[in-house]
Design a protein around this motif. Structure first.
Motif, PDB file in Angstrom:
ATOM      1  N   ARG A 297      18.814 -10.942  23.917  1.00 56.10           N
ATOM      2  CA  ARG A 297      18.887  -9.414  23.166  1.00 56.10           C
ATOM      3  C   ARG A 297      17.961  -9.260  22.119  1.00 56.10           C
ATOM      4  O   ARG A 297      17.841  -9.393  21.572  1.00 56.10           O
ATOM      5  CB  ARG A 297      20.115  -8.615  23.018  1.00 56.10           C
ATOM      6  N   PHE A 298      17.312  -7.764  22.325  1.00 53.39           N
ATOM      7  CA  PHE A 298      15.930  -7.931  20.220  1.00 53.39           C
ATOM      8  C   PHE A 298      16.448  -6.657  19.900  1.00 53.39           C
ATOM      9  O   PHE A 298      17.727  -5.908  20.519  1.00 53.39           O
ATOM     10  CB  PHE A 298      15.303  -7.037  21.636  1.00 53.39           C
ATOM     11  N   PRO A 299      16.817  -6.830  18.391  1.00 49.82           N
ATOM     12  CA  PRO A 299      17.181  -6.486  17.384  1.00 49.82           C
ATOM     13  C   PRO A 299      16.379  -4.946  17.192  1.00 49.82           C
ATOM     14  O   PRO A 299      16.051  -5.441  16.091  1.00 49.82           O
ATOM     15  CB  PRO A 299      17.590  -6.910  16.316  1.00 49.82           C
ATOM     16  N   PHE A 300      16.372  -4.265  17.945  1.00 51.04           N
ATOM     17  CA  PHE A 300      15.359  -2.789  16.975  1.00 51.04           C
ATOM     18  C   PHE A 300      15.900  -1.627  16.971  1.00 51.04           C
ATOM     19  O   PHE A 300      17.561  -1.626  16.859  1.00 51.04           O
ATOM     20  CB  PHE A 300      14.374  -2.567  18.659  1.00 51.04           C
ATOM     21  N   PRO A 301      16.061  -0.767  16.570  1.00 50.45           N
ATOM     22  CA  PRO A 301      16.991   0.297  16.059  1.00 50.45           C
ATOM     23  C   PRO A 301      16.940   1.153  17.162  1.00 50.45           C
ATOM     24  O   PRO A 301      18.091   2.159  16.453  1.00 50.45           O
ATOM     25  CB  PRO A 301      15.998   0.635  14.564  1.00 50.45           C
ATOM     26  N   LEU A 302      16.477   1.365  17.861  1.00 51.42           N
ATOM     27  CA  LEU A 302      16.081   2.340  19.228  1.00 51.42           C
ATOM     28  C   LEU A 302      16.529   1.531  20.668  1.00 51.42           C
ATOM     29  O   LEU A 302      15.617   0.889  21.040  1.00 51.42           O
ATOM     30  CB  LEU A 302      15.483   3.136  19.187  1.00 51.42           C
ATOM     31  N   GLY A 303      17.725   2.355  21.401  1.00 54.21           N
ATOM     32  CA  GLY A 303      17.189   2.053  22.833  1.00 54.21           C
ATOM     33  C   GLY A 303      18.362   0.503  22.970  1.00 54.21           C
ATOM     34  O   GLY A 303      18.802   0.158  21.687  1.00 54.21           O
ATOM     35  N   LYS A 304      18.606  -0.053  24.354  1.00 49.62           N
ATOM     36  CA  LYS A 304      19.100  -1.013  24.107  1.00 49.62           C
ATOM     37  C   LYS A 304      18.431  -2.115  24.346  1.00 49.62           C
ATOM     38  O   LYS A 304      17.155  -2.724  24.561  1.00 49.62           O
ATOM     39  CB  LYS A 304      19.840  -0.627  25.638  1.00 49.62           C
TER      40      LYS A 304
ATOM     41  N   THR B 265      11.692  -2.479  26.952  1.00 49.21           N
ATOM     42  CA  THR B 265      10.980  -1.191  26.345  1.00 49.21           C
ATOM     43  C   THR B 265      10.239  -1.293  25.239  1.00 49.21           C
ATOM     44  O   THR B 265       8.751  -0.559  25.275  1.00 49.21           O
ATOM     45  CB  THR B 265      11.755  -0.237  26.833  1.00 49.21           C
ATOM     46  N   ILE B 266      10.869  -1.339  24.646  1.00 49.69           N
ATOM     47  CA  ILE B 266      10.195  -0.837  22.600  1.00 49.69           C
ATOM     48  C   ILE B 266       9.121  -2.391  23.229  1.00 49.69           C
ATOM     49  O   ILE B 266       7.679  -1.906  22.855  1.00 49.69           O
ATOM     50  CB  ILE B 266      10.760  -1.333  21.839  1.00 49.69           C
ATOM     51  N   VAL B 267       8.810  -3.487  23.442  1.00 52.24           N
ATOM     52  CA  VAL B 267       8.462  -4.466  23.440  1.00 52.24           C
ATOM     53  C   VAL B 267       6.984  -4.261  24.197  1.00 52.24           C
ATOM     54  O   VAL B 267       5.184  -4.168  23.988  1.00 52.24           O
ATOM     55  CB  VAL B 267       8.863  -6.141  24.087  1.00 52.24           C
ATOM     56  N   ASP B 268       7.410  -3.273  25.054  1.00 54.23           N
ATOM     57  CA  ASP B 268       6.246  -3.086  26.187  1.00 54.23           C
ATOM     58  C   ASP B 268       5.262  -1.830  25.728  1.00 54.23           C
ATOM     59  O   ASP B 268       4.355  -2.248  26.110  1.00 54.23           O
ATOM     60  CB  ASP B 268       6.669  -2.400  28.188  1.00 54.23           C
ATOM     61  N   ARG B 269       5.708  -0.633  24.790  1.00 51.60           N
ATOM     62  CA  ARG B 269       5.349   0.070  24.231  1.00 51.60           C
ATOM     63  C   ARG B 269       4.378  -1.047  23.425  1.00 51.60           C
ATOM     64  O   ARG B 269       3.082   0.016  22.778  1.00 51.60           O
ATOM     65  CB  ARG B 269       6.168   1.213  23.122  1.00 51.60           C
ATOM     66  N   ILE B 270       4.819  -1.570  21.730  1.00 53.78           N
ATOM     67  CA  ILE B 270       4.150  -2.344  21.723  1.00 53.78           C
ATOM     68  C   ILE B 270       2.676  -2.796  22.194  1.00 53.78           C
ATOM     69  O   ILE B 270       1.503  -2.616  21.642  1.00 53.78           O
ATOM     70  CB  ILE B 270       5.092  -3.716  20.675  1.00 53.78           C
ATOM     71  N   LYS B 271       3.294  -3.813  23.911  1.00 54.27           N
ATOM     72  CA  LYS B 271       1.987  -4.433  23.899  1.00 54.27           C
ATOM     73  C   LYS B 271       1.004  -3.786  24.430  1.00 54.27           C
ATOM     74  O   LYS B 271      -0.624  -3.750  24.597  1.00 54.27           O
ATOM     75  CB  LYS B 271       2.412  -5.410  25.119  1.00 54.27           C
ATOM     76  N   LYS B 272       1.300  -2.879  24.943  1.00 51.81           N
ATOM     77  CA  LYS B 272       0.134  -1.326  25.574  1.00 51.81           C
ATOM     78  C   LYS B 272      -0.023  -0.380  24.739  1.00 51.81           C
ATOM     79  O   LYS B 272      -1.283   0.313  24.944  1.00 51.81           O
ATOM     80  CB  LYS B 272       0.955  -0.395  25.982  1.00 51.81           C
TER      81      LYS B 272
ATOM     82  N   GLU C 208      13.172 -10.803  36.008  1.00 48.80           N
ATOM     83  CA  GLU C 208      13.299  -9.539  36.150  1.00 48.80           C
ATOM     84  C   GLU C 208      14.157  -8.887  34.734  1.00 48.80           C
ATOM     85  O   GLU C 208      15.525  -8.158  35.102  1.00 48.80           O
ATOM     86  CB  GLU C 208      14.143  -9.738  37.915  1.00 48.80           C
ATOM     87  N   ARG C 209      13.844  -9.894  33.621  1.00 46.15           N
ATOM     88  CA  ARG C 209      14.350  -9.759  33.032  1.00 46.15           C
ATOM     89  C   ARG C 209      14.233  -8.339  31.924  1.00 46.15           C
ATOM     90  O   ARG C 209      14.414  -8.498  30.830  1.00 46.15           O
ATOM     91  CB  ARG C 209      14.805 -10.690  32.078  1.00 46.15           C
ATOM     92  N   LYS C 210      12.884  -8.154  32.424  1.00 45.63           N
ATOM     93  CA  LYS C 210      11.790  -7.313  32.142  1.00 45.63           C
ATOM     94  C   LYS C 210      12.431  -5.447  31.955  1.00 45.63           C
ATOM     95  O   LYS C 210      11.514  -5.196  33.000  1.00 45.63           O
ATOM     96  CB  LYS C 210      10.135  -7.425  31.248  1.00 45.63           C
ATOM     97  N   ILE C 211      13.496  -5.399  31.767  1.00 43.14           N
ATOM     98  CA  ILE C 211      13.240  -3.830  32.258  1.00 43.14           C
ATOM     99  C   ILE C 211      13.307  -3.148  31.717  1.00 43.14           C
ATOM    100  O   ILE C 211      13.075  -2.961  29.810  1.00 43.14           O
ATOM    101  CB  ILE C 211      15.436  -4.002  31.982  1.00 43.14           C
ATOM    102  N   ILE C 212      12.067  -2.054  32.006  1.00 42.73           N
ATOM    103  CA  ILE C 212      11.928  -1.036  31.462  1.00 42.73           C
ATOM    104  C   ILE C 212      11.842   0.415  31.102  1.00 42.73           C
ATOM    105  O   ILE C 212      12.560   0.759  32.856  1.00 42.73           O
ATOM    106  CB  ILE C 212      10.172  -0.423  30.710  1.00 42.73           C
ATOM    107  N   THR C 213      12.792   1.200  30.580  1.00 41.85           N
ATOM    108  CA  THR C 213      13.498   2.440  31.046  1.00 41.85           C
ATOM    109  C   THR C 213      12.870   3.574  30.887  1.00 41.85           C
ATOM    110  O   THR C 213      12.391   4.276  29.546  1.00 41.85           O
ATOM    111  CB  THR C 213      15.181   2.523  30.236  1.00 41.85           C
TER     112      THR C 213
END
Length: 331
Positions: free
Chosen positions: A157-164, A169-176, A306-311
């Motif tokens: 699991r990712f230790p971010f302040p927002l999201g699950k 999702t947040i990694v995807d945003r950083i990459k983009k 399939e683990r890379k769930i983006i919501t």
């Protein structure tokens, strides 16, 4: 040989505990409903811990030196465990949460003597009520409980302040190159602990008589600001994150489902004094810095697409908060 029963056993934290227990040569039994991958080297029991009759039949004639329940969340779960395991173990470990510590915090670093009172988080309130039930059973009937309070522990699991934490999702945003939201001015201090490090302290409590009737938090001594966490993820994926700062109240307003978790936990700087667990488990030390641990987490997600769930839910929360901040700064 220490015999251990873990209820759950294959989650973000418990997988590391299970694997280390096996490496230490313990006789490990894992009880769950069989929805996750099995841990090699363990005995696996299939049952629903909430089905009391099924559990009583399964436990008949069996005992373990240690039982640890990773899926007990409230007073009812605690009372069930007390009833089920009173005669089946020499030590019962309840996994509580460091989110139980009183908010707002009035002193640092946090020790186990900080009062348990979190008016923001129903999750923390339920864990506190469970702790009370276990301690009452210890005081009145010698139920052999040890309480462990993890803080923000990561692996799968990712230790971010927002999201699950389970989503990408947040990694995807950083990459983009899309902006991500950091609380306040991004300098609030946060403690993140890799589950493999947590497991060292946790398994060190197995069979420890002086741990019975005691509570311990188990965290890393590494302290990072929220912006630092985002920046380390950015370094790992080769993209500098675009960080937008937002007040906690705005974040809570735009993320009503996550409000309790955020306002009751991630809004605050959390710095822990780990003296108690270090005294109980000599040699315990966290050795996985976030710069290394987050790359392990990213590799785990890379193993299966399939683990890379983006919501859209998390993307929507981010965009609404960012929109508010852009409008505020443009006025």
């Amino acid at each position: 040989m220490i015999s251990v029963l873990i209820i759950g056993g294959s989650g973000n934290i418990s997988s590391s505990v299970s694997q280390l227990a096996i490496r230490k040569g313990y006789s490990l039994t894992i009880l769950n409903r069989g929805n996750n991958e099995e841990i090699e080297g363990a005995e696996h029991l299939r049952a629903d811990v909430h089905d009391t009759d099924e559990m009583k039949a399964l436990l008949s004639g069996r005992t373990w030196d240690v039982v640890a329940d990773f899926i007990a969340f409230n007073k009812d779960d605690a009372e069930r465990d007390i009833s089920l395991f009173a005669n089946h173990t020499g030590q019962f470990i309840f996994i509580s949460s460091a989110s139980c510590y009183a908010k707002p915090l009035t002193s640092y670093p946090i020790t186990e003597s900080v009062p348990l009172k979190n008016p923001y988080s129903p999750y923390a309130h339920n864990k506190i009520e469970a702790e009370k039930a276990f301690m009452q059973a210890f005081e009145e009937n010698d139920f052999p409980v040890t309480i462990v309070r993890p803080s923000h522990t990561y692996s799968t699991r990712f230790p971010f302040p927002l999201g699950k934490g389970s989503e990408y999702t947040i990694v995807d945003r950083i990459k983009k190159g899309l902006p991500v939201v950091s609380p306040g001015d991004g300098t609030s201090l946060w403690t993140v602990t890799h589950s493999d490090d947590f497991a060292k302290g946790f398994t060190g409590l197995f069979g420890l008589e002086k741990a019975i009737g005691n509570a311990y938090h188990i965290t890393s001594d590494e302290i990072l600001p929220w912006d630092g966490i985002y920046n380390e993820v950015g370094r790992a994926v080769g993209m500098e994150p675009r960080i937008v700062h937002a007040p906690s109240e705005i974040i809570a307003l735009e993320d009503p489902e996550g409000k309790a978790n955020f306002m009751g936990d991630r809004k605050w700087s959390l710095i822990f004094d780990n003296s108690k667990i270090k005294n109980a488990v000599p040699g315990f030390c966290c050795t996985i810095p976030f710069s290394v641990g987050i790359r392990r987490t990213l590799s785990w997600f890379d193993e299966k697409e399939e683990r890379k769930i983006i919501t859209e839910e998390t993307n929507g929360i981010m965009e609404r908060i960012i929109g508010r901040m852009e409008r505020a700064y443009s006025n």
